[in-house]
Structure formats: structure tokens, C-alpha cells
Design a protein around this motif. Structure first.
Motif, PDB file in Angstrom:
ATOM      1  N   VAL A   1       0.837  -1.200   0.000  1.00 15.37           N
ATOM      2  CA  VAL A   1       0.000   0.000   0.000  1.00 15.37           C
ATOM      3  C   VAL A   1       0.872   1.250   0.000  1.00 15.37           C
ATOM      4  O   VAL A   1       2.007   1.239   0.471  1.00 15.37           O
TER       5      VAL A   1
ATOM      6  N   VAL B   1       0.202   5.387   1.061  1.00 14.80           N
ATOM      7  CA  VAL B   1      -0.809   6.185   1.764  1.00 14.80           C
ATOM      8  C   VAL B   1      -0.357   7.638   1.914  1.00 14.80           C
ATOM      9  O   VAL B   1       0.807   7.914   2.212  1.00 14.80           O
TER      10      VAL B   1
ATOM     11  N   THR C   1      -2.004  11.058   3.993  1.00 17.49           N
ATOM     12  CA  THR C   1      -3.066  11.572   4.855  1.00 17.49           C
ATOM     13  C   THR C   1      -3.028  13.093   4.900  1.00 17.49           C
ATOM     14  O   THR C   1      -2.024  13.721   4.550  1.00 17.49           O
TER      15      THR C   1
ATOM     16  N   THR D   1      -7.687  10.413   4.225  1.00 18.52           N
ATOM     17  CA  THR D   1      -6.713   9.393   3.828  1.00 18.52           C
ATOM     18  C   THR D   1      -6.922   8.979   2.377  1.00 18.52           C
ATOM     19  O   THR D   1      -8.050   8.730   1.949  1.00 18.52           O
TER      20      THR D   1
ATOM     21  N   ILE E   1      -5.403   6.046  -0.349  1.00 16.73           N
ATOM     22  CA  ILE E   1      -4.645   4.791  -0.347  1.00 16.73           C
ATOM     23  C   ILE E   1      -4.632   4.183  -1.744  1.00 16.73           C
ATOM     24  O   ILE E   1      -5.675   4.082  -2.403  1.00 16.73           O
TER      25      ILE E   1
ATOM     26  N   VAL F   1      -0.982   0.323   6.326  1.00 17.79           N
ATOM     27  CA  VAL F   1      -1.532   1.651   6.061  1.00 17.79           C
ATOM     28  C   VAL F   1      -1.002   2.660   7.082  1.00 17.79           C
ATOM     29  O   VAL F   1      -0.573   3.764   6.726  1.00 17.79           O
TER      30      VAL F   1
ATOM     31  N   SER G   1       2.677   3.308   6.305  1.00 13.38           N
ATOM     32  CA  SER G   1       2.875   4.106   5.096  1.00 13.38           C
ATOM     33  C   SER G   1       2.454   5.556   5.312  1.00 13.38           C
ATOM     34  O   SER G   1       3.066   6.482   4.760  1.00 13.38           O
TER      35      SER G   1
END
Length: 336
Positions: free
Chosen positions: A198, A200, A202, A214, A216, A323, A326
């Protein structure tokens, strides 16, 4: 058999769970409650005929209680599930099961050893729109899964006080994942299989201690991909689209009520590109909370495992860990 349950946590969500089934089914009935704020819950418990206990331990010691339903802060789940398992109570716990894969594995192992039903609150799996995708995928109507794209947003962030547990970084790591995003990740795992890695990003758009938004990107072991945008800082909406080699299927609206299927074209265009007629199914008024709790009661009565596979829940915890990592590193992170 009517399962006698206790609700633990009587905030907005705990009350919603009670209201979903109380007096509406013979499968499960709430008979007791425990919450940290007794004074604010007394009227509700009186109205719903719930015995209000001052201590969680009193719930566990009561032989007239078959099951506990946990609507508590995420950081409390692991210890509460472990304690309820040791007391021989069946358990329905809100998502996420815990806040990391190792603690989730521990409580799952203990539940299996104790022989109790352990259910995690992925209530959207029961909605007819989600069931429709499941059926069409199994029948081959969608072909091979290529990609899944999901959006899940709410406006709730502005109403959460900075000192509320839901706003704390240790309760909501990874931005909006614990609040809303885990549902879409759960659908992707069910339909697409295990996730490989993944990436990510944010963001924080409402003043507060935690990120509220977020993005992803996901890669799956079978070659499929996924995109997820989730936030508690904008207008409320929800959509999930599965793109297959033979067509697409999607559900949308905040209550998941609109299902849509579009097959791939069977002839080359002779002018502007158009799509074949779509198929739409509306499922207004379906109560997902009622469905998940009735099924929980049925599984207890019939001594059956809960239909949300615990192996998929555990893989979801591995994705959750990746997640969160990341989001901190802003690097592509492998799912363990």
C-alpha cells in the motif's frame, strides 16, 4: 433460543446497535449495559429495560448474559475481548478488531480455543447491494477482478471534540481509516483477495490532534489494484466500484441502497462510445445493524462461525498495520 446480550459502551454507536434489534427480533435481546458515563445512560437504559452495571467485570460475571457487544474505544478492544473470552461470553466487537495484527491474532486464538463466536462489526457485508456483487462475482458475470475504487466520506469530524477519544491519534491512526475506511478495505479483501502493498497519504483539514483524510493505493497479490479515498472532513457520500473483465458493479449512496451493473460492450462503436444499458437495483430501508446482530444471535444459537471470515479480518489487520506505517513514512509498504 433468544441470545441475552450486554452492550458495552453507550455512545452514539452503542445506542444505535441497541435500537436496531431491541423488540424487533427473537434472535437477540439486550438485557444489560455498561458505560463509562452512567449518568448520561440511565434514561436510555430505563427505556430499553437494560440493567446498568457499574463495572465491565460485573457483566462478565453475570451468568444470565450470553454475549457482549463492544462499542468501545479501539484501544480497549484487545483487553475487553480477551476478558470476555476468558469468561466464556460470545463477542461482537466493532471494527477494527484491535489496533494491530499481533494483538488481533492473540484474541482470535483465544476465542477459537474457548469455542465462542467472535464477530467483527463489518455490517456492510450483509447489505443486499454488497451481496449482489458477491453473487455476480461468484457466477462469473463480472469476469476477473481488475480494480476496485472506493470513496467513503462523512462530515462528522467537525462535531468531534478535540478531547473525545475518537479524535486521539492513538485511537485513529492513519487518518480516516478507523472511522470509515476499514469498511472499503474489507470489501476489497473479500472481492480481491490478499493485498501485497500500500501507499498512503493523509491530510488534516479540520483543526484537531489527528489527520482526518486518507488516500490509499493498493496492489493485490493476484494483480488487481485498488484506490480508496476516505475522510471525515467533507460532505457525506459513499461509493464502491468493482471493475472486472466482463463488466462493472457498484453500490452507492450513504446507505448503500443503489446497486448498478454494466456489462462490457459486445460490439465495436460506430460513432460516439456508449455503454450497454445498465441494471439498477434499489434497496432502500435495509437495516445493516439489525442484520449483523440477528446473524450473530443465529450463529450462537446454532453453534456456527460468524460469516465474516476471521482469516479475512486478520488479513485486514495486516493491511491496517501497513496503512498506518505508510502514512508515517509516505513510502510504499509491504503487507506482512
Amino acid at each position: 433460543m433468544t441470545v441475552r446480550a450486554a452492550i458495552v459502551g453507550l455512545g452514539r454507536w452503542g445506542r444505535s446497535l441497541v435500537n436496531a434489534v431491541q423488540g424487533k427480533t427473537d434472535a437477540i435481546q439486550f438485557v444489560a449495559a455498561h458505560t463509562r458515563t452512567r449518568a448520561s445512560a440511565e434514561d436510555f437504559c430505563r427505556e430499553k429495560k437494560l440493567q446498568l452495571h457499574d463495572r465491565f467485570e460485573d457483566i462478565l460475571a453475570d451468568r444470565n448474559i450470553d454475549a457482549v457487544v463492544l462499542a468501545t474505544p479501539h484501544s480497549q478492544h484487545a483487553a475487553q475481548v480477551a476478558a470476555a473470552t476468558a469468561a466464556g461470553k460470545h463477542i461482537h466487537v466493532e471494527k477494527p478488531l484491535t489496533l494491530d495484527r499481533p494483538s488481533a491474532e492473540q484474541v482470535v486464538a483465544a476465542a477459537k480455543k474457548a469455542g465462542i463466536v467472535l464477530a467483527v462489526g463489518f455490517n456492510r457485508r450483509f447489505h443486499p447491494s454488497v451481496v449482489e456483487i458477491r453473487k455476480r462475482l461468484a457466477s462469473g458475470q463480472l469476469g476477473q477482478v481488475m480494480s476496485m475504487v472506493a470513496t467513503h466520506t462523512t462530515s462528522t469530524g467537525q462535531f468531534i471534540a478535540a478531547d473525545n477519544w475518537r479524535a486521539q491519534p492513538d485511537e485513529a491512526p492513519g487518518g480516516a481509516i478507523t472511522a470509515v475506511g476499514v469498511h472499503s478495505i474489507d470489501h476489497m479483501i473479500e472481492f480481491g483477495g490478499e493485498v501485497r502493498d500500500v501507499l498512503v497519504i493523509t491530510g488534516r483539514y479540520i483543526p484537531g490532534p489527528s489527520d482526518d483524510t486518507t488516500n490509499i493505493m493498493l496492489r493485490f497479490k493476484n494483480g488487481a489494484t485498488g484506490l480508496l479515498f476516505c475522510s471525515v472532513a467533507t460532505a457525506t457520500t459513499l461509493s464502491f466500484t468493482l471493475f472486472g473483465t466482463k463488466g462493472l458493479a457498484e453500490f452507492s449512496k450513504p446507505n448503500l441502497s443503489r446497486f448498478r451493473f454494466v456489462p462490457t460492450s459486445t460490439a465495436a462503436p460506430t460513432g460516439p462510445v456508449t455503454a450497454p444499458p445498465d441494471e439498477i437495483i434499489d434497496s432502500e430501508g435495509f437495516d445493516m445493524l439489525n442484520a449483523e446482530l440477528v446473524e450473530f444471535g443465529r450463529c450462537i444459537a446454532e453453534k456456527q462461525p460468524y460469516p465474516v471470515k476471521i482469516e479475512e479480518v486478520l488479513h485486514g489487520m495486516s493491511v491496517f498495520d501497513a496503512v498506518v506505517k505508510s502514512a508515517k513514512t509516505q513510502n510504499l509498504e509491504a503487507v506482512a
